[in-house]
Design a protein around this motif. Structure first.
Motif, mmCIF file in Angstrom:
data_model
loop_
_atom_site.group_PDB
_atom_site.id
_atom_site.type_symbol
_atom_site.label_atom_id
_atom_site.label_comp_id
_atom_site.label_asym_id
_atom_site.label_seq_id
_atom_site.Cartn_x
_atom_site.Cartn_y
_atom_site.Cartn_z
ATOM 1 N N ASN A 93 0.926 -1.346 -0.006
ATOM 2 C CA ASN A 93 0.013 -0.007 -0.106
ATOM 3 C C ASN A 93 0.812 1.139 -0.062
ATOM 4 O O ASN A 93 0.641 2.320 -0.730
ATOM 5 C CB ASN A 93 -0.787 -0.040 0.950
ATOM 6 N N ARG A 94 1.899 1.325 0.902
ATOM 7 C CA ARG A 94 2.788 2.461 0.913
ATOM 8 C C ARG A 94 3.503 2.469 -0.368
ATOM 9 O O ARG A 94 3.645 3.727 -1.115
ATOM 10 C CB ARG A 94 3.703 2.434 2.117
ATOM 11 N N ASP A 95 3.858 1.670 -0.837
ATOM 12 C CA ASP A 95 4.702 1.800 -2.227
ATOM 13 C C ASP A 95 4.047 2.367 -3.105
ATOM 14 O O ASP A 95 4.341 3.146 -4.150
ATOM 15 C CB ASP A 95 5.103 0.447 -2.472
ATOM 16 N N ALA A 96 2.608 1.640 -3.274
ATOM 17 C CA ALA A 96 1.515 2.441 -4.345
ATOM 18 C C ALA A 96 1.129 3.887 -4.255
ATOM 19 O O ALA A 96 1.165 4.559 -5.084
ATOM 20 C CB ALA A 96 0.323 1.505 -4.337
ATOM 21 N N ILE A 97 1.097 4.168 -2.922
ATOM 22 C CA ILE A 97 0.944 5.623 -2.585
ATOM 23 C C ILE A 97 2.177 6.354 -3.160
ATOM 24 O O ILE A 97 1.948 7.614 -3.642
ATOM 25 C CB ILE A 97 0.430 5.796 -1.145
ATOM 26 N N ARG A 98 3.269 5.907 -2.691
ATOM 27 C CA ARG A 98 4.439 6.681 -3.146
ATOM 28 C C ARG A 98 4.421 6.579 -4.701
ATOM 29 O O ARG A 98 4.810 7.736 -5.088
ATOM 30 C CB ARG A 98 5.684 5.987 -2.413
ATOM 31 N N ALA A 99 4.379 5.618 -5.256
ATOM 32 C CA ALA A 99 4.336 5.600 -6.972
ATOM 33 C C ALA A 99 3.390 6.513 -7.332
ATOM 34 O O ALA A 99 3.632 7.467 -8.249
ATOM 35 C CB ALA A 99 4.087 4.259 -7.217
ATOM 36 N N ALA A 100 2.307 6.602 -6.869
ATOM 37 C CA ALA A 100 1.193 7.577 -7.458
ATOM 38 C C ALA A 100 1.610 8.845 -7.147
ATOM 39 O O ALA A 100 1.551 9.829 -7.956
ATOM 40 C CB ALA A 100 -0.191 7.384 -6.836
ATOM 41 N N THR A 101 1.984 9.241 -5.958
ATOM 42 C CA THR A 101 2.599 10.537 -5.526
ATOM 43 C C THR A 101 3.871 11.046 -6.321
ATOM 44 O O THR A 101 3.834 12.102 -7.055
ATOM 45 C CB THR A 101 3.160 10.614 -4.009
ATOM 46 N N GLN A 102 4.589 10.205 -6.581
ATOM 47 C CA GLN A 102 5.801 10.450 -7.686
ATOM 48 C C GLN A 102 5.613 10.787 -9.041
ATOM 49 O O GLN A 102 5.835 11.611 -9.806
ATOM 50 C CB GLN A 102 7.004 9.402 -7.447
ATOM 51 N N ALA A 103 4.351 10.095 -9.526
ATOM 52 C CA ALA A 103 3.844 10.373 -10.784
ATOM 53 C C ALA A 103 3.266 11.742 -11.014
ATOM 54 O O ALA A 103 3.622 12.215 -11.738
ATOM 55 C CB ALA A 103 2.775 9.174 -11.239
ATOM 56 N N VAL A 104 2.317 12.019 -9.871
ATOM 57 C CA VAL A 104 1.954 13.111 -9.988
ATOM 58 C C VAL A 104 2.927 14.272 -9.874
ATOM 59 O O VAL A 104 2.799 15.676 -10.329
ATOM 60 C CB VAL A 104 0.812 13.283 -8.593
ATOM 61 N N LEU A 105 3.975 14.355 -9.060
ATOM 62 C CA LEU A 105 4.972 15.262 -8.690
ATOM 63 C C LEU A 105 5.605 15.630 -10.205
ATOM 64 O O LEU A 105 6.020 16.550 -10.490
ATOM 65 C CB LEU A 105 5.824 14.780 -7.631
ATOM 66 N N ARG A 106 5.846 14.557 -11.179
ATOM 67 C CA ARG A 106 6.344 14.758 -12.117
ATOM 68 C C ARG A 106 5.607 15.595 -13.244
ATOM 69 O O ARG A 106 6.004 15.968 -14.104
ATOM 70 C CB ARG A 106 6.905 13.452 -12.957
ATOM 71 N N SER A 107 4.395 15.482 -12.896
ATOM 72 C CA SER A 107 3.285 16.060 -13.941
ATOM 73 C C SER A 107 2.574 17.378 -13.495
ATOM 74 O O SER A 107 2.176 18.255 -14.601
ATOM 75 C CB SER A 107 2.216 15.002 -14.206
ATOM 76 N N ALA A 108 2.483 17.683 -12.247
ATOM 77 C CA ALA A 108 1.616 18.728 -11.632
ATOM 78 C C ALA A 108 2.144 19.622 -10.801
ATOM 79 O O ALA A 108 2.615 18.839 -9.705
ATOM 80 C CB ALA A 108 -0.027 18.188 -11.187
#
Length: 133
Positions: A93-108
């Motif tokens: 779960n924590r890995d998935a939340i980190r991955a989603a956050t990192q994807a968003v950080l690259r974009s917005a």
């Protein structure tokens, strides 16, 4: 999928389009009791549904922020849906939340998560991004 205020949906696992803000929800990270879901497992979807009545006029004045609620002609907001989580797999779960956050950080430039009860993976992803910048 019902999105936050009717904004365009996006897929957090695919390359994300440019946006001013990308939101996503997550119900679980590390459960208080091993294997037991959080106290608000449906919170992201409930928030989306509860705010649907505002979709009819996103340019209405929002006195809390002293500005228009969300003018689509001035700001592009996307909803990445919910990060899949399972109370039996806290590390995943924590890995998935980190991955989603990192994807968003690259974009917005603006980031938001409805996972207020599980901020650690979200915030640690922000810290690691800040350290690289």
């Amino acid at each position: 999928m019902t999105t936050f205020l009717g904004v365009e949906a996006c897929d957090l696992t695919a390359p994300l389009p440019a946006a001013d803000a990308i939101l996503f929800g997550a119900s679980d990270a590390t459960p208080y009791l091993a294997g037991q879901t959080s106290h608000a497992p449906r919170a992201p979807d409930v928030i989306r549904r509860a705010l649907r009545h505002y979709e009819s006029d996103l340019t209405r004045w929002d006195f809390d922020q002293d500005a228009e609620l969300l003018d689509p002609s001035k700001m592009r907001v996307l909803d990445g849906g919910n990060v899949p989580t399972d109370p039996m797999t806290p590390e995943s779960n924590r890995d998935a939340i980190r991955a989603a956050t990192q994807a968003v950080l690259r974009s917005a430039p603006f980031r938001s998560s409805w996972a207020v009860m599980i901020p650690s993976p979200f915030l640690s992803s922000r810290r690691s991004r800040t350290a690289r910048d």
